[in-house]
Scaffold this motif. Structure first.
Motif, PDB file in Angstrom:
ATOM      1  N   SER A  14       0.828  -1.212   0.000  1.00  0.00           N
ATOM      2  CA  SER A  14       0.000   0.000   0.000  1.00  0.00           C
ATOM      3  C   SER A  14       0.859   1.257   0.000  1.00  0.00           C
ATOM      4  O   SER A  14       0.567   2.220  -0.721  1.00  0.00           O
ATOM      5  N   ILE A  15       1.917   1.252   0.799  1.00  0.00           N
ATOM      6  CA  ILE A  15       2.814   2.413   0.853  1.00  0.00           C
ATOM      7  C   ILE A  15       3.498   2.601  -0.495  1.00  0.00           C
ATOM      8  O   ILE A  15       3.571   3.712  -1.020  1.00  0.00           O
ATOM      9  N   ALA A  16       4.004   1.520  -1.063  1.00  0.00           N
ATOM     10  CA  ALA A  16       4.669   1.604  -2.371  1.00  0.00           C
ATOM     11  C   ALA A  16       3.707   2.133  -3.432  1.00  0.00           C
ATOM     12  O   ALA A  16       4.082   2.981  -4.252  1.00  0.00           O
ATOM     13  N   SER A  17       2.477   1.671  -3.391  1.00  0.00           N
ATOM     14  CA  SER A  17       1.476   2.153  -4.342  1.00  0.00           C
ATOM     15  C   SER A  17       1.216   3.647  -4.132  1.00  0.00           C
ATOM     16  O   SER A  17       1.134   4.406  -5.102  1.00  0.00           O
ATOM     17  N   GLY A  18       1.106   4.074  -2.884  1.00  0.00           N
ATOM     18  CA  GLY A  18       0.881   5.485  -2.587  1.00  0.00           C
ATOM     19  C   GLY A  18       2.028   6.371  -3.038  1.00  0.00           C
ATOM     20  O   GLY A  18       1.833   7.527  -3.402  1.00  0.00           O
ATOM     21  N   LEU A  19       3.235   5.817  -3.005  1.00  0.00           N
ATOM     22  CA  LEU A  19       4.419   6.555  -3.448  1.00  0.00           C
ATOM     23  C   LEU A  19       4.692   6.366  -4.933  1.00  0.00           C
ATOM     24  O   LEU A  19       5.597   6.983  -5.485  1.00  0.00           O
ATOM     25  N   ASP A  20       3.950   5.468  -5.569  1.00  0.00           N
ATOM     26  CA  ASP A  20       4.104   5.143  -6.981  1.00  0.00           C
ATOM     27  C   ASP A  20       5.513   4.620  -7.282  1.00  0.00           C
ATOM     28  O   ASP A  20       6.185   5.075  -8.210  1.00  0.00           O
ATOM     29  N   VAL A  21       5.954   3.674  -6.440  1.00  0.00           N
ATOM     30  CA  VAL A  21       7.251   3.033  -6.631  1.00  0.00           C
ATOM     31  C   VAL A  21       7.083   1.523  -6.484  1.00  0.00           C
ATOM     32  O   VAL A  21       6.086   1.054  -5.937  1.00  0.00           O
ATOM     33  N   ALA A  22       8.073   0.785  -6.953  1.00  0.00           N
ATOM     34  CA  ALA A  22       8.097  -0.656  -6.726  1.00  0.00           C
ATOM     35  C   ALA A  22       8.394  -0.900  -5.243  1.00  0.00           C
ATOM     36  O   ALA A  22       9.168  -0.150  -4.634  1.00  0.00           O
ATOM     37  N   PRO A  23       7.782  -1.903  -4.637  1.00  0.00           N
ATOM     38  CA  PRO A  23       8.017  -2.160  -3.215  1.00  0.00           C
ATOM     39  C   PRO A  23       9.503  -2.288  -2.850  1.00  0.00           C
ATOM     40  O   PRO A  23       9.917  -1.855  -1.772  1.00  0.00           O
ATOM     41  N   ALA A  24      10.311  -2.820  -3.750  1.00  0.00           N
ATOM     42  CA  ALA A  24      11.747  -2.976  -3.464  1.00  0.00           C
ATOM     43  C   ALA A  24      12.433  -1.638  -3.206  1.00  0.00           C
ATOM     44  O   ALA A  24      13.426  -1.584  -2.465  1.00  0.00           O
ATOM     45  N   ARG A  25      11.917  -0.549  -3.795  1.00  0.00           N
ATOM     46  CA  ARG A  25      12.519   0.779  -3.584  1.00  0.00           C
ATOM     47  C   ARG A  25      12.484   1.191  -2.122  1.00  0.00           C
ATOM     48  O   ARG A  25      13.326   1.957  -1.679  1.00  0.00           O
ATOM     49  N   LEU A  26      11.515   0.680  -1.362  1.00  0.00           N
ATOM     50  CA  LEU A  26      11.420   1.032   0.048  1.00  0.00           C
ATOM     51  C   LEU A  26      12.587   0.473   0.856  1.00  0.00           C
ATOM     52  O   LEU A  26      12.865   0.947   1.943  1.00  0.00           O
TER      53      LEU A  26
END
Length: 72
Positions: free
Chosen positions: A45-57
């Motif tokens: 959900s956070i990755a989607s909100g930031l419009d990034v791939a989850p791995a970027r987190l």
């Protein structure tokens, strides 16, 4: 995790990210400050909100782990 850095790069407030990700403002604060560990669905959900791939987190965390492994 890189949530705060990515959020600030995009110019989002915590309130904006909460709205974009469908998560609570307080929950995001706890996650950003390391007081709560997010589950997989929260990370997505956070990755989607930031419009990034989850791995970027996790990019910096992965680099730090790789450096630690290479020192052994």
């Amino acid at each position: 995790m890189q949530i705060r850095r990515l959020r600030e790069e995009r110019g989002y407030s915590l309130e904006e990210l909460a709205e974009r990700s469908g998560l609570s403002f307080r929950g995001l604060i706890y996650i950003e400050h390391g007081r709560r560990n997010p589950g997989v669905l929260t990370i997505l959900s956070i990755a989607s909100g930031l419009d990034v791939a989850p791995a970027r987190l996790f990019e910096d965390a992965a680099e730090t782990a790789d450096e630690a492994d290479s020192e052994r």
